[in-house]
Enzyme design. Structure first.
Site, PDB file in Angstrom:
ATOM      1  N   HIS A  91      -7.156  -7.211   7.336  1.00 19.23           N
ATOM      2  CA  HIS A  91      -6.816  -6.142   8.314  1.00 19.23           C
ATOM      3  C   HIS A  91      -7.071  -6.864   9.692  1.00 19.23           C
ATOM      4  O   HIS A  91      -8.196  -7.295  10.200  1.00 19.23           O
ATOM      5  CB  HIS A  91      -7.976  -5.040   8.270  1.00 19.23           C
TER       6      HIS A  91
ATOM      7  N   GLU B 257      -2.528  -1.791  -3.090  1.00 22.93           N
ATOM      8  CA  GLU B 257      -3.717  -1.025  -2.449  1.00 22.93           C
ATOM      9  C   GLU B 257      -3.506   0.342  -2.356  1.00 22.93           C
ATOM     10  O   GLU B 257      -2.394   0.536  -2.349  1.00 22.93           O
ATOM     11  CB  GLU B 257      -3.975  -1.622  -1.117  1.00 22.93           C
TER      12      GLU B 257
ATOM     13  N   HIS C 209       0.855  -1.260   0.121  1.00 27.77           N
ATOM     14  CA  HIS C 209      -0.061   0.082  -0.036  1.00 27.77           C
ATOM     15  C   HIS C 209       0.755   1.093   0.050  1.00 27.77           C
ATOM     16  O   HIS C 209       1.114   1.766   1.113  1.00 27.77           O
ATOM     17  CB  HIS C 209      -0.900  -0.001   1.296  1.00 27.77           C
TER      18      HIS C 209
END
Length: 250
Positions: free
Chosen positions: A200, A76, A44
Protein backbone atom coordinates in the site's frame (compact mmCIF):
# COMPACT_ATOMS: atom_id res chain seq x y z
CA UNK A 1 17.02 -12.72 -0.48
CA UNK A 2 15.33 -9.52 -1.72
CA UNK A 3 11.57 -9.22 -1.54
CA UNK A 4 9.62 -10.49 -4.52
CA UNK A 5 7.54 -8.00 -6.49
CA UNK A 6 3.89 -8.76 -7.22
CA UNK A 7 2.25 -6.28 -9.58
CA UNK A 8 -1.28 -5.31 -8.57
CA UNK A 9 -3.42 -4.96 -11.71
CA UNK A 10 -6.38 -3.14 -10.15
CA UNK A 11 -5.36 0.37 -11.24
CA UNK A 12 -4.94 -0.83 -14.82
CA UNK A 13 -8.37 -2.45 -14.70
CA UNK A 14 -9.93 0.71 -13.26
CA UNK A 15 -8.54 2.73 -16.18
CA UNK A 16 -9.89 0.19 -18.67
CA UNK A 17 -13.30 0.25 -17.02
CA UNK A 18 -13.77 3.95 -17.84
CA UNK A 19 -14.87 2.79 -21.28
CA UNK A 20 -16.68 -0.26 -22.55
CA UNK A 21 -13.53 -1.24 -24.44
CA UNK A 22 -10.84 -3.89 -23.91
CA UNK A 23 -7.91 -1.53 -23.44
CA UNK A 24 -5.66 -1.01 -21.66
CA UNK A 25 -5.42 -4.78 -21.56
CA UNK A 26 -5.12 -6.16 -18.03
CA UNK A 27 -3.52 -9.38 -19.24
CA UNK A 28 -1.43 -7.57 -21.84
CA UNK A 29 0.17 -5.28 -19.27
CA UNK A 30 0.42 -8.18 -16.86
CA UNK A 31 2.43 -10.03 -19.52
CA UNK A 32 4.79 -7.06 -19.93
CA UNK A 33 5.26 -6.84 -16.16
CA UNK A 34 6.08 -10.52 -15.90
CA UNK A 35 8.49 -10.40 -18.84
CA UNK A 36 10.28 -7.52 -17.08
CA UNK A 37 10.93 -9.71 -14.05
CA UNK A 38 7.93 -9.37 -11.74
CA UNK A 39 7.46 -12.44 -9.56
CA UNK A 40 3.69 -12.50 -9.77
CA UNK A 41 0.42 -10.66 -10.23
CA UNK A 42 -2.09 -9.46 -7.64
CA UNK A 43 -5.78 -8.64 -7.98
CA UNK A 44 -8.47 -7.46 -5.58
CA UNK A 45 -11.82 -8.34 -7.19
CA UNK A 46 -14.36 -6.20 -5.31
CA UNK A 47 -18.06 -7.11 -5.39
CA UNK A 48 -18.98 -4.16 -7.63
CA UNK A 49 -16.17 -5.07 -10.08
CA UNK A 50 -15.06 -1.44 -10.29
CA UNK A 51 -11.47 -2.62 -10.60
CA UNK A 52 -10.61 -6.15 -11.73
CA UNK A 53 -13.67 -7.92 -13.07
CA UNK A 54 -14.55 -11.49 -12.24
CA UNK A 55 -14.11 -12.29 -15.93
CA UNK A 56 -10.44 -11.22 -15.69
CA UNK A 57 -9.51 -13.94 -13.23
CA UNK A 58 -9.37 -16.97 -15.53
CA UNK A 59 -7.31 -15.17 -18.22
CA UNK A 60 -4.80 -13.97 -15.60
CA UNK A 61 -4.51 -17.50 -14.21
CA UNK A 62 -4.03 -18.85 -17.72
CA UNK A 63 -1.41 -16.21 -18.55
CA UNK A 64 0.72 -17.26 -15.60
CA UNK A 65 0.20 -20.98 -16.15
CA UNK A 66 0.92 -20.88 -19.87
CA UNK A 67 3.68 -18.28 -20.14
CA UNK A 68 5.24 -17.84 -16.71
CA UNK A 69 5.18 -21.17 -14.89
CA UNK A 70 6.36 -20.79 -11.34
CA UNK A 71 5.05 -17.22 -11.04
CA UNK A 72 2.47 -16.52 -8.36
CA UNK A 73 -1.12 -15.31 -8.52
CA UNK A 74 -2.27 -13.46 -5.39
CA UNK A 75 -5.94 -12.68 -4.77
CA UNK A 76 -6.95 -10.15 -2.13
CA UNK A 77 -10.41 -9.66 -0.71
CA UNK A 78 -12.88 -9.68 2.13
CA UNK A 79 -13.69 -13.32 2.93
CA UNK A 80 -17.39 -13.45 2.18
CA UNK A 81 -18.84 -16.39 0.30
CA UNK A 82 -18.65 -14.57 -3.02
CA UNK A 83 -14.93 -13.94 -2.71
CA UNK A 84 -14.19 -17.44 -1.46
CA UNK A 85 -16.04 -18.91 -4.42
CA UNK A 86 -13.94 -16.78 -6.79
CA UNK A 87 -10.79 -18.01 -5.07
CA UNK A 88 -11.79 -21.63 -5.36
CA UNK A 89 -12.54 -21.17 -9.06
CA UNK A 90 -9.40 -19.17 -9.92
CA UNK A 91 -6.97 -21.23 -7.79
CA UNK A 92 -4.47 -18.49 -6.83
CA UNK A 93 -1.22 -19.41 -5.13
CA UNK A 94 -1.82 -16.99 -2.28
CA UNK A 95 -4.98 -15.54 -0.74
CA UNK A 96 -4.66 -12.28 1.17
CA UNK A 97 -7.63 -11.63 3.43
CA UNK A 98 -8.51 -8.00 4.09
CA UNK A 99 -11.18 -6.55 6.42
CA UNK A 100 -12.62 -4.20 3.79
CA UNK A 101 -16.16 -2.97 3.70
CA UNK A 102 -17.38 -3.50 0.10
CA UNK A 103 -17.92 0.26 -0.31
CA UNK A 104 -14.35 1.24 0.62
CA UNK A 105 -12.32 2.96 -2.08
CA UNK A 106 -9.24 0.98 -1.07
CA UNK A 107 -7.89 -1.06 1.83
CA UNK A 108 -7.05 1.23 4.74
CA UNK A 109 -6.60 -0.91 7.85
CA UNK A 110 -5.64 -4.35 9.03
CA UNK A 111 -7.64 -6.97 10.89
CA UNK A 112 -8.69 -6.64 14.49
CA UNK A 113 -7.40 -10.15 15.09
CA UNK A 114 -9.03 -10.61 18.48
CA UNK A 115 -12.49 -9.45 17.41
CA UNK A 116 -12.30 -11.41 14.14
CA UNK A 117 -10.75 -14.57 15.49
CA UNK A 118 -13.78 -16.81 15.00
CA UNK A 119 -14.35 -15.69 11.41
CA UNK A 120 -10.69 -16.01 10.52
CA UNK A 121 -10.39 -19.48 12.05
CA UNK A 122 -13.24 -20.74 9.88
CA UNK A 123 -12.07 -19.06 6.66
CA UNK A 124 -8.38 -19.86 7.04
CA UNK A 125 -9.19 -23.50 7.75
CA UNK A 126 -11.29 -23.69 4.59
CA UNK A 127 -8.56 -22.09 2.48
CA UNK A 128 -5.80 -24.24 3.92
CA UNK A 129 -7.82 -27.37 3.14
CA UNK A 130 -7.95 -26.08 -0.44
CA UNK A 131 -4.16 -25.87 -0.54
CA UNK A 132 -3.85 -22.09 -0.55
CA UNK A 133 -1.19 -20.04 1.22
CA UNK A 134 -3.00 -17.52 3.43
CA UNK A 135 -1.85 -14.02 4.31
CA UNK A 136 -3.74 -11.70 6.66
CA UNK A 137 -3.71 -7.91 6.24
CA UNK A 138 -2.22 -6.39 9.38
CA UNK A 139 -1.76 -2.91 10.75
CA UNK A 140 1.87 -1.90 11.00
CA UNK A 141 1.50 -1.46 14.76
CA UNK A 142 -0.46 -4.66 15.39
CA UNK A 143 -0.26 -5.89 18.97
CA UNK A 144 1.78 -8.92 19.91
CA UNK A 145 -1.40 -10.65 21.08
CA UNK A 146 -3.02 -9.94 17.73
CA UNK A 147 -0.09 -11.41 15.83
CA UNK A 148 -0.18 -14.50 18.02
CA UNK A 149 -3.83 -14.93 17.06
CA UNK A 150 -2.93 -14.58 13.37
CA UNK A 151 -0.54 -17.45 13.83
CA UNK A 152 -2.95 -19.51 15.91
CA UNK A 153 -5.75 -19.31 13.33
CA UNK A 154 -3.39 -20.86 10.79
CA UNK A 155 -2.14 -17.97 8.66
CA UNK A 156 1.14 -18.46 6.82
CA UNK A 157 1.90 -14.76 6.43
CA UNK A 158 0.80 -11.28 7.33
CA UNK A 159 0.80 -8.37 4.92
CA UNK A 160 1.80 -5.15 6.63
CA UNK A 161 -0.44 -2.23 5.68
CA UNK A 162 2.03 0.48 4.68
CA UNK A 163 -0.44 3.26 3.86
CA UNK A 164 0.62 5.51 6.75
CA UNK A 165 4.26 5.08 5.68
CA UNK A 166 3.45 6.09 2.12
CA UNK A 167 1.37 8.98 3.37
CA UNK A 168 4.31 10.72 5.08
CA UNK A 169 6.32 11.09 1.87
CA UNK A 170 7.00 14.73 2.79
CA UNK A 171 7.96 14.09 6.43
CA UNK A 172 11.26 12.16 6.69
CA UNK A 173 11.28 11.99 10.48
CA UNK A 174 7.78 10.53 10.60
CA UNK A 175 8.65 8.10 7.81
CA UNK A 176 11.64 6.90 9.82
CA UNK A 177 9.46 6.41 12.89
CA UNK A 178 6.87 4.42 10.98
CA UNK A 179 9.38 2.24 9.18
CA UNK A 180 10.89 1.32 12.55
CA UNK A 181 7.42 0.43 13.86
CA UNK A 182 6.81 -1.72 10.78
CA UNK A 183 10.16 -3.36 11.39
CA UNK A 184 9.35 -4.20 15.00
CA UNK A 185 6.03 -5.70 13.97
CA UNK A 186 7.74 -7.74 11.26
CA UNK A 187 10.39 -8.92 13.71
CA UNK A 188 7.78 -10.17 16.15
CA UNK A 189 5.74 -11.85 13.42
CA UNK A 190 8.82 -13.59 12.08
CA UNK A 191 9.62 -14.82 15.56
CA UNK A 192 6.21 -16.51 15.60
CA UNK A 193 6.96 -18.25 12.31
CA UNK A 194 4.94 -15.91 10.12
CA UNK A 195 6.40 -14.72 6.83
CA UNK A 196 5.90 -11.02 6.13
CA UNK A 197 4.58 -9.27 3.03
CA UNK A 198 3.90 -5.55 2.66
CA UNK A 199 1.79 -3.31 0.51
CA UNK A 200 0.00 0.00 0.00
CA UNK A 201 1.48 3.26 -1.25
CA UNK A 202 4.98 1.86 -1.58
CA UNK A 203 7.16 3.73 -4.09
CA UNK A 204 10.62 3.48 -5.58
CA UNK A 205 11.64 6.18 -3.09
CA UNK A 206 10.31 4.68 0.15
CA UNK A 207 10.70 0.98 -0.59
CA UNK A 208 14.50 0.75 -0.06
CA UNK A 209 14.29 1.89 3.57
CA UNK A 210 11.54 -0.61 4.30
CA UNK A 211 13.45 -3.44 2.62
CA UNK A 212 16.58 -2.51 4.57
CA UNK A 213 14.71 -2.55 7.89
CA UNK A 214 12.95 -5.85 7.08
CA UNK A 215 15.60 -7.88 5.23
CA UNK A 216 13.44 -11.01 5.38
CA UNK A 217 10.52 -9.26 3.65
CA UNK A 218 8.99 -11.95 1.44
CA UNK A 219 6.89 -9.96 -1.02
CA UNK A 220 5.61 -6.50 -1.82
CA UNK A 221 2.37 -6.00 -3.72
CA UNK A 222 2.31 -2.69 -5.58
CA UNK A 223 -0.31 -1.24 -7.92
CA UNK A 224 -1.03 2.48 -7.70
CA UNK A 225 2.52 3.81 -7.63
CA UNK A 226 3.76 1.24 -10.13
CA UNK A 227 0.98 2.13 -12.55
CA UNK A 228 1.82 5.82 -12.12
CA UNK A 229 5.47 5.03 -12.90
CA UNK A 230 4.36 3.03 -15.94
CA UNK A 231 2.60 6.11 -17.33
CA UNK A 232 5.93 7.92 -17.25
CA UNK A 233 8.46 5.17 -17.97
CA UNK A 234 6.44 2.33 -19.49
CA UNK A 235 5.43 -0.84 -17.68
CA UNK A 236 8.64 -2.79 -18.26
CA UNK A 237 10.87 0.01 -16.98
CA UNK A 238 8.55 0.66 -14.02
CA UNK A 239 8.84 -2.98 -12.99
CA UNK A 240 12.63 -2.81 -13.25
CA UNK A 241 12.69 0.35 -11.11
CA UNK A 242 10.63 -1.35 -8.40
CA UNK A 243 12.70 -4.51 -8.54
CA UNK A 244 15.81 -2.40 -8.00
CA UNK A 245 14.09 -0.65 -5.08
CA UNK A 246 13.44 -4.10 -3.56
CA UNK A 247 17.18 -4.82 -3.76
CA UNK A 248 16.94 -7.20 -6.71
CA UNK A 249 19.63 -7.33 -9.34
CA UNK A 250 18.27 -5.81 -12.55
Amino acid sequence: MPAKLSVNLNAIAMLRNRRDLPWPSVTGLGRIAMAAGASGLTVHPRPDQRHVRFSDLAPIRALLDDEFPGAEFNMEGFPDEGFLSLVEAAQPDQVTLVPDDPTQATSDHGWDFEASRSVLETVVSRLKKGGFRVSLFSDGDASEDGLRIAREVGADRIELYTGPYGGCYDDPSEAARIVEQLGRTADFAAGLGLDVNAGHDLTVDNLPALAARIPALAEVSIGHALTAEALEYGMAEAVKRFRKACGQAV
